[in-house]
Design an enzyme around this catalytic site. Sequence first.
Site, mmCIF file in Angstrom:
data_model
loop_
_atom_site.group_PDB
_atom_site.id
_atom_site.type_symbol
_atom_site.label_atom_id
_atom_site.label_comp_id
_atom_site.label_asym_id
_atom_site.label_seq_id
_atom_site.Cartn_x
_atom_site.Cartn_y
_atom_site.Cartn_z
ATOM 1 N N CYS A 89 55.710 13.907 36.702
ATOM 2 C CA CYS A 89 56.696 14.248 35.681
ATOM 3 C C CYS A 89 57.342 12.954 35.206
ATOM 4 O O CYS A 89 58.032 12.280 35.975
ATOM 5 C CB CYS A 89 57.747 15.198 36.263
ATOM 6 S SG CYS A 89 59.059 15.636 35.108
ATOM 7 N N CYS B 27 59.130 16.390 27.258
ATOM 8 C CA CYS B 27 58.179 16.202 28.360
ATOM 9 C C CYS B 27 57.713 14.760 28.339
ATOM 10 O O CYS B 27 57.098 14.310 27.364
ATOM 11 C CB CYS B 27 56.995 17.159 28.207
ATOM 12 S SG CYS B 27 55.710 16.936 29.460
#
Length: 260
Positions: free
Chosen positions: A74, A197
């Site tokens: 991530c 993101c």
Amino acid sequence: MEFTFYKYQGTGNDFVILDNREEFFPKKDSQLVAKICDRRFGVGADGLLLLENHPTADFKMVYYNSDGNLSTMCGNGGRCIVHFANYLEIISGRTTFEAVDGMHEATINNEGVSLKMNDVETFEVTDAYTFLNTGSPHHVEMVSDLQNFDVFGEGRNIRNKIYGTDGANVNFVEKQNASTFSVRTYERGVENETLSCGTGVTAVALAMFETENTSENKLTLNTPGGQLQVRFNKIDSHYTDIYLEGPATMVFKGIWQWKR
């Protein structure tokens, strides 16, 4: 039992972060992770991050999606945990840490964090989309009128029908100018659109260069949660020196009261 948690956000991509260097957290309890991340019955987050000891690096990052399952890299979470490590005085401005996809370097300047991502050299390019892995798998597709696009419906359909059980993150992109693109992302594990993101905008930047939608190697990516920058170099077919840059902010800290 109770423990202290910290709520972070990086361009609207939000996380609960725990200092787990004493290994108190029950890492196999996916239901607890999901409950903490629940926006009605918990703290509310796109994911949960554990900062842990590492034998040689400054720390180790462990990442769970909001469904409670361990996940792949991530990018925004990586930037937030670097800020957290600096807050804990584990690091001072610069760090090397390990995530699920290997080692990463990062620097922090005020609220901004620059995170070095892993090299990329494999692309699947079709007429409709580009697929690549920037620590997490990403589908990148250009669309018109992104602001009114059905990201949830189309993203869920692509995530399941093309990529099956494992799934992939789905990024929809609209070009603003030669060095600026708007991006909206449907994230697997969250199973919804997120405001930003990090691995997704990284994938978009590389995909836009690979498909000759830009000749710039430093791009601005506008997401619903804010602005990120990605810069990189390409040597032959190899993308290297890839940096994801943008803000990371501690929102608040609190106490989670936990009954086994």
